[in-house]
Every structure is written in C-alpha cells, then in structure tokens.
Design a protein around this motif. Structure first.
Motif, PDB file in Angstrom:
ATOM      1  N   TRP A 154     109.719  49.856 -16.745  1.00  0.00           N
ATOM      2  CA  TRP A 154     109.337  48.672 -17.523  1.00  0.00           C
ATOM      3  C   TRP A 154     109.542  47.728 -16.885  1.00  0.00           C
ATOM      4  O   TRP A 154     110.354  47.581 -16.153  1.00  0.00           O
ATOM      5  CB  TRP A 154     110.029  48.482 -18.890  1.00  0.00           C
ATOM      6  CG  TRP A 154     111.486  49.022 -18.711  1.00  0.00           C
ATOM      7  CD1 TRP A 154     112.609  49.941 -18.483  1.00  0.00           C
ATOM      8  CD2 TRP A 154     112.442  47.725 -18.410  1.00  0.00           C
ATOM      9  NE1 TRP A 154     113.859  49.514 -18.494  1.00  0.00           N
ATOM     10  CE2 TRP A 154     113.744  48.077 -18.618  1.00  0.00           C
ATOM     11  CE3 TRP A 154     112.355  46.187 -18.842  1.00  0.00           C
ATOM     12  CZ2 TRP A 154     114.780  47.319 -18.533  1.00  0.00           C
ATOM     13  CZ3 TRP A 154     113.350  45.660 -18.341  1.00  0.00           C
ATOM     14  CH2 TRP A 154     114.945  45.860 -17.910  1.00  0.00           C
ATOM     15  N   VAL A 155     109.322  46.657 -16.850  1.00  0.00           N
ATOM     16  CA  VAL A 155     109.332  45.394 -16.012  1.00  0.00           C
ATOM     17  C   VAL A 155     109.141  44.035 -16.873  1.00  0.00           C
ATOM     18  O   VAL A 155     108.370  44.110 -18.120  1.00  0.00           O
ATOM     19  CB  VAL A 155     108.157  45.560 -15.307  1.00  0.00           C
ATOM     20  CG1 VAL A 155     106.738  44.977 -15.465  1.00  0.00           C
ATOM     21  CG2 VAL A 155     108.496  43.869 -14.386  1.00  0.00           C
TER      22      VAL A 155
ATOM     23  N   SER B 277     109.209  56.936 -20.144  1.00  0.00           N
ATOM     24  CA  SER B 277     107.968  57.547 -20.065  1.00  0.00           C
ATOM     25  C   SER B 277     106.668  56.509 -20.019  1.00  0.00           C
ATOM     26  O   SER B 277     106.884  55.730 -20.850  1.00  0.00           O
ATOM     27  CB  SER B 277     106.909  58.494 -20.887  1.00  0.00           C
ATOM     28  OG  SER B 277     107.161  57.590 -22.867  1.00  0.00           O
ATOM     29  N   GLY B 278     105.655  56.178 -19.428  1.00  0.00           N
ATOM     30  CA  GLY B 278     104.890  55.461 -18.923  1.00  0.00           C
ATOM     31  C   GLY B 278     105.575  54.429 -18.377  1.00  0.00           C
ATOM     32  O   GLY B 278     106.547  54.265 -17.748  1.00  0.00           O
ATOM     33  N   PHE B 279     104.158  53.204 -17.856  1.00  0.00           N
ATOM     34  CA  PHE B 279     104.889  51.736 -17.311  1.00  0.00           C
ATOM     35  C   PHE B 279     104.358  50.846 -17.827  1.00  0.00           C
ATOM     36  O   PHE B 279     103.024  50.317 -18.057  1.00  0.00           O
ATOM     37  CB  PHE B 279     105.206  52.141 -15.494  1.00  0.00           C
ATOM     38  CG  PHE B 279     105.393  51.143 -14.756  1.00  0.00           C
ATOM     39  CD1 PHE B 279     106.370  51.592 -14.048  1.00  0.00           C
ATOM     40  CD2 PHE B 279     106.087  50.356 -14.901  1.00  0.00           C
ATOM     41  CE1 PHE B 279     106.728  51.309 -13.707  1.00  0.00           C
ATOM     42  CE2 PHE B 279     106.982  49.303 -14.220  1.00  0.00           C
ATOM     43  CZ  PHE B 279     107.123  49.747 -13.274  1.00  0.00           C
ATOM     44  N   GLY B 280     105.848  50.181 -18.716  1.00  0.00           N
ATOM     45  CA  GLY B 280     105.002  49.116 -19.345  1.00  0.00           C
ATOM     46  C   GLY B 280     105.284  47.766 -19.539  1.00  0.00           C
ATOM     47  O   GLY B 280     106.710  47.886 -19.024  1.00  0.00           O
ATOM     48  N   THR B 281     105.266  46.335 -19.858  1.00  0.00           N
ATOM     49  CA  THR B 281     105.488  45.682 -19.603  1.00  0.00           C
ATOM     50  C   THR B 281     107.029  45.401 -21.120  1.00  0.00           C
ATOM     51  O   THR B 281     106.119  45.663 -21.886  1.00  0.00           O
ATOM     52  CB  THR B 281     104.852  43.935 -19.719  1.00  0.00           C
ATOM     53  OG1 THR B 281     103.984  44.173 -19.079  1.00  0.00           O
ATOM     54  CG2 THR B 281     105.205  43.494 -19.669  1.00  0.00           C
ATOM     55  N   ARG B 282     107.766  44.973 -21.069  1.00  0.00           N
ATOM     56  CA  ARG B 282     108.516  43.827 -22.600  1.00  0.00           C
ATOM     57  C   ARG B 282     108.976  43.211 -22.576  1.00  0.00           C
ATOM     58  O   ARG B 282     108.610  42.427 -21.229  1.00  0.00           O
ATOM     59  CB  ARG B 282     110.049  44.668 -21.947  1.00  0.00           C
ATOM     60  CG  ARG B 282     109.847  46.614 -22.075  1.00  0.00           C
ATOM     61  CD  ARG B 282     111.751  47.108 -21.971  1.00  0.00           C
ATOM     62  NE  ARG B 282     111.455  48.326 -21.879  1.00  0.00           N
ATOM     63  CZ  ARG B 282     112.559  49.416 -22.159  1.00  0.00           C
ATOM     64  NH1 ARG B 282     113.773  48.495 -21.698  1.00  0.00           N
ATOM     65  NH2 ARG B 282     112.807  50.477 -21.933  1.00  0.00           N
ATOM     66  N   PHE B 283     108.766  42.523 -23.990  1.00  0.00           N
ATOM     67  CA  PHE B 283     109.313  41.150 -23.747  1.00  0.00           C
ATOM     68  C   PHE B 283     109.770  41.055 -24.717  1.00  0.00           C
ATOM     69  O   PHE B 283     110.781  41.832 -24.884  1.00  0.00           O
ATOM     70  CB  PHE B 283     107.679  40.360 -25.215  1.00  0.00           C
ATOM     71  CG  PHE B 283     106.078  41.046 -24.358  1.00  0.00           C
ATOM     72  CD1 PHE B 283     105.356  39.922 -23.357  1.00  0.00           C
ATOM     73  CD2 PHE B 283     105.777  42.162 -24.782  1.00  0.00           C
ATOM     74  CE1 PHE B 283     104.994  40.716 -22.751  1.00  0.00           C
ATOM     75  CE2 PHE B 283     104.790  42.224 -23.957  1.00  0.00           C
ATOM     76  CZ  PHE B 283     103.963  41.996 -23.265  1.00  0.00           C
TER      77      PHE B 283
ATOM     78  N   GLN C 240     113.362  48.368 -14.396  1.00  0.00           N
ATOM     79  CA  GLN C 240     113.111  49.678 -13.708  1.00  0.00           C
ATOM     80  C   GLN C 240     112.815  50.688 -14.087  1.00  0.00           C
ATOM     81  O   GLN C 240     111.591  50.853 -14.663  1.00  0.00           O
ATOM     82  CB  GLN C 240     114.337  50.660 -15.184  1.00  0.00           C
ATOM     83  CG  GLN C 240     115.476  51.612 -14.950  1.00  0.00           C
ATOM     84  CD  GLN C 240     116.065  52.192 -16.374  1.00  0.00           C
ATOM     85  OE1 GLN C 240     115.457  52.909 -17.125  1.00  0.00           O
ATOM     86  NE2 GLN C 240     116.972  52.092 -16.103  1.00  0.00           N
ATOM     87  N   VAL C 241     112.756  51.257 -12.616  1.00  0.00           N
ATOM     88  CA  VAL C 241     112.010  52.668 -12.115  1.00  0.00           C
ATOM     89  C   VAL C 241     112.474  53.666 -11.988  1.00  0.00           C
ATOM     90  O   VAL C 241     113.462  53.946 -11.462  1.00  0.00           O
ATOM     91  CB  VAL C 241     111.134  51.926 -10.828  1.00  0.00           C
ATOM     92  CG1 VAL C 241     110.529  50.884 -11.145  1.00  0.00           C
ATOM     93  CG2 VAL C 241     112.531  51.440  -9.440  1.00  0.00           C
TER      94      VAL C 241
END
Length: 100
Positions: A40-41, A94-100, A52-53
């Motif tokens: 996530w980013v 799981s996956g790769f996403g944007t957090r707000f 984090q990756v």
C-alpha cells in the motif's frame, strides 16, 4: 520453507517513506504490481509518501531502487527511508492499493 519455496524466493516486508516533491501514487501502485508485489501507499500531511511492500526479496530490492531513484514522472526524490525490513513466511497483504 514452505512447499515450492526455494532459498531464492525468500519473502520480505519493508516499510518506506519518500521525501521531496513526491506525488503520483498511481505510479507506485503500478510499479509494485508490475514487480508482482503486494502493499500500500499513502500521502502524508507533511508532504511525504509512506507505504509498505511485500514479496520476493529480489523484487522488493528492485522496488526500493525505484522508490529511491525514480518514482513517478513528476517526482523529485530527495531521500528515501526504509524501515522494519523483515523476513515473512507468507504475504500479509493482498493487492497493491492507495490508502487515504
């Protein structure tokens, strides 16, 4: 090691914070997915990007280089900080996403 896992595919997790003129979270997601990573980013209020990756050690290393040297087309990275690097038995995200 789990079945089918070789020494060359050790899994790592690492947290990051990127400093400078950083934007374009989409590009970080895209790069992570292209490398087969999960994570996530997120933009911070102080103008940095954190995230984090997780994934195979060699791909995490490639992502660290990308985050610290390249980034999105319009970013100007002044510093990259990587913390909490650790071996993991299995992916925790799981996956790769944007957090707000």
């Amino acid at each position: 090691m789990s079945e089918g896992e070789s020494a060359g595919s050790k899994l790592l997790s690492v947290d990051f914070e990127i400093y400078g003129h950083v934007q374009g979270l989409y590009y970080t997601e895209k790069e992570g997915l292209q490398l087969g990573l999960v994570g996530w980013v997120k933009n911070t209020h102080s103008g940095t990007v954190v995230g984090q990756v997780q994934g195979p050690a060699d791909k995490v290393a490639e992502m660290k280089v990308w985050l610290s040297k390249e980034g999105s087309p319009s970013s100007r990275i002044t510093r990259a900080s990587f913390t909490n690097e650790r071996s993991i038995d299995k992916l925790e995200l799981s996956g790769f996403g944007t957090r707000f």
